[in-house]
Write a protein that holds these residues in place. Structure first.
Motif, mmCIF file in Angstrom:
data_model
loop_
_atom_site.group_PDB
_atom_site.id
_atom_site.type_symbol
_atom_site.label_atom_id
_atom_site.label_comp_id
_atom_site.label_asym_id
_atom_site.label_seq_id
_atom_site.Cartn_x
_atom_site.Cartn_y
_atom_site.Cartn_z
ATOM 1 N N ASP A 71 0.855 -1.166 -0.005
ATOM 2 C CA ASP A 71 0.047 0.010 -0.012
ATOM 3 C C ASP A 71 0.882 1.137 0.048
ATOM 4 O O ASP A 71 1.991 1.299 0.224
ATOM 5 C CB ASP A 71 -1.083 -0.056 1.246
ATOM 6 C CG ASP A 71 -0.324 0.062 2.589
ATOM 7 O OD1 ASP A 71 0.821 0.591 2.652
ATOM 8 O OD2 ASP A 71 -0.807 -0.837 3.574
ATOM 9 N N VAL A 72 0.283 2.363 -0.506
ATOM 10 C CA VAL A 72 0.853 3.602 -0.509
ATOM 11 C C VAL A 72 -0.091 4.750 -0.149
ATOM 12 O O VAL A 72 -1.342 4.722 -0.078
ATOM 13 C CB VAL A 72 1.088 4.061 -1.881
ATOM 14 C CG1 VAL A 72 2.009 5.401 -1.936
ATOM 15 C CG2 VAL A 72 1.938 2.898 -2.546
ATOM 16 N N TYR A 73 0.446 5.603 1.077
ATOM 17 C CA TYR A 73 -0.471 6.638 1.616
ATOM 18 C C TYR A 73 0.331 8.097 1.561
ATOM 19 O O TYR A 73 1.561 7.904 1.736
ATOM 20 C CB TYR A 73 -0.646 6.242 3.124
ATOM 21 C CG TYR A 73 -1.680 5.332 3.266
ATOM 22 C CD1 TYR A 73 -2.930 5.805 3.707
ATOM 23 C CD2 TYR A 73 -1.370 3.871 3.304
ATOM 24 C CE1 TYR A 73 -4.014 4.375 3.561
ATOM 25 C CE2 TYR A 73 -2.634 3.123 3.353
ATOM 26 C CZ TYR A 73 -3.719 3.389 3.655
ATOM 27 O OH TYR A 73 -4.894 2.393 3.833
ATOM 28 N N GLY A 78 1.052 17.273 3.204
ATOM 29 C CA GLY A 78 2.210 17.088 1.943
ATOM 30 C C GLY A 78 3.575 16.807 2.698
ATOM 31 O O GLY A 78 4.658 17.127 1.878
ATOM 32 N N ALA A 79 3.474 16.365 3.880
ATOM 33 C CA ALA A 79 4.878 16.015 4.297
ATOM 34 C C ALA A 79 5.653 14.741 3.615
ATOM 35 O O ALA A 79 6.825 14.691 3.755
ATOM 36 C CB ALA A 79 4.661 15.505 5.815
ATOM 37 N N GLY A 80 5.054 13.812 3.032
ATOM 38 C CA GLY A 80 5.496 12.874 2.197
ATOM 39 C C GLY A 80 4.524 11.537 2.049
ATOM 40 O O GLY A 80 3.434 11.688 1.932
ATOM 41 N N TYR A 81 5.219 10.422 2.002
ATOM 42 C CA TYR A 81 4.441 9.414 1.722
ATOM 43 C C TYR A 81 4.906 8.185 2.427
ATOM 44 O O TYR A 81 6.157 8.159 2.661
ATOM 45 C CB TYR A 81 4.670 8.977 0.148
ATOM 46 C CG TYR A 81 4.178 9.921 -0.733
ATOM 47 C CD1 TYR A 81 2.865 9.832 -1.121
ATOM 48 C CD2 TYR A 81 4.997 10.874 -1.033
ATOM 49 C CE1 TYR A 81 2.459 10.958 -2.068
ATOM 50 C CE2 TYR A 81 4.857 12.031 -2.154
ATOM 51 C CZ TYR A 81 3.331 11.833 -2.550
ATOM 52 O OH TYR A 81 2.804 12.892 -3.302
ATOM 53 N N THR A 82 3.998 7.249 2.692
ATOM 54 C CA THR A 82 4.521 5.803 3.500
ATOM 55 C C THR A 82 4.277 4.805 2.341
ATOM 56 O O THR A 82 3.111 4.924 1.752
ATOM 57 C CB THR A 82 3.667 5.521 4.674
ATOM 58 O OG1 THR A 82 2.456 5.280 4.485
ATOM 59 C CG2 THR A 82 3.873 6.815 5.656
ATOM 60 N N GLY A 100 9.049 5.556 5.123
ATOM 61 C CA GLY A 100 8.670 6.945 5.231
ATOM 62 C C GLY A 100 9.462 7.767 4.645
ATOM 63 O O GLY A 100 10.584 7.817 4.867
ATOM 64 N N ILE A 101 9.038 8.397 3.205
ATOM 65 C CA ILE A 101 9.680 8.981 2.602
ATOM 66 C C ILE A 101 9.238 10.617 2.660
ATOM 67 O O ILE A 101 8.007 10.778 2.263
ATOM 68 C CB ILE A 101 9.708 8.758 1.039
ATOM 69 C CG1 ILE A 101 10.179 7.276 1.043
ATOM 70 C CG2 ILE A 101 10.617 9.196 0.056
ATOM 71 C CD1 ILE A 101 10.363 6.514 -0.376
ATOM 72 N N LYS A 102 10.200 11.343 3.020
ATOM 73 C CA LYS A 102 9.608 12.788 3.235
ATOM 74 C C LYS A 102 9.561 13.348 1.699
ATOM 75 O O LYS A 102 9.954 12.719 0.633
ATOM 76 C CB LYS A 102 10.557 13.778 4.071
ATOM 77 C CG LYS A 102 10.815 13.018 5.338
ATOM 78 C CD LYS A 102 11.674 13.921 6.310
ATOM 79 C CE LYS A 102 13.009 13.749 5.909
ATOM 80 N NZ LYS A 102 14.133 14.406 6.740
#
Length: 174
Positions: A71-73, A78-82, A100-102
């Motif tokens: 999954d992708v969130y 706008g802080a980033g993605y998990t 966790g990618i900023k």
């Protein structure tokens, strides 16, 4: 003894016992399944806040992603993605990692969600020292250090990070 008492009655009794147990297991499953799903959802939400601490809330991102992406969130602020990724290591069960990618394209933190690698060797990919090397790392994966003697498991972790960065590039391009 006649055949009725010797074969039919015990078979009938065992059949009824099996039927009752099957019904009880089915009812138990139906009752507990929603509770288990809700607990899994809460645990995943908590894990997302651990790997991307500046996020206020998350929204699932749909799309065509590489194999192994669970999954992708996206953080709503706008802080980033998990990105939750599985990667095949030495064990038959895949390594499962949340990354966790900023927004700037660096890893804030990762969390190993499932690790069934060889105890004492491949399982070291869950150790704090190994996991922390990814904090602040970008897609170049510069300074990645594998665990000696556990190169297959280390490679699985590295592939998971590479897949997470691929996903990041895909969602940033949208």
């Amino acid at each position: 003894m006649n055949a009725m008492n010797e074969f039919v009655k015990p078979t009938l009794v065992l059949g009824i016992i099996c039927l009752v147990i099957t019904v009880l297991l089915s009812v138990s499953h139906e009752i507990t399944q929603p509770i288990i799903k809700e607990n899994d959802r809460k645990l995943a939400e908590l894990s997302r806040t651990e790997v991307l601490t500046e996020a206020d809330a998350f929204e699932q991102v749909e799309g065509e992603f590489p194999d192994g992406v669970q999954d992708v969130y996206a953080a709503q602020n706008g802080a980033g993605y998990t990105v939750t990724v599985t990667s095949k290591g030495y064990s038959s069960d895949p390594l499962k990692v949340m990354v966790g990618i900023k927004e700037d394209g660096t890893i804030e933190r990762i969390k190993v969600l499932a690790n069934n690698e060889t105890p004492g060797l491949g399982s070291k990919v869950s150790n704090k020292d190994f996991v922390q090397q990814f904090d602040g790392m970008d897609s170049s994966m510069e300074n990645f250090e594998a665990i000696g003697g556990a190169t297959i498991s280390s490679g699985a972790m590295k592939r998971a990070m590479e897949t997470a960065f691929q996903v990041f590039e895909i969602v940033k391009g949208e």
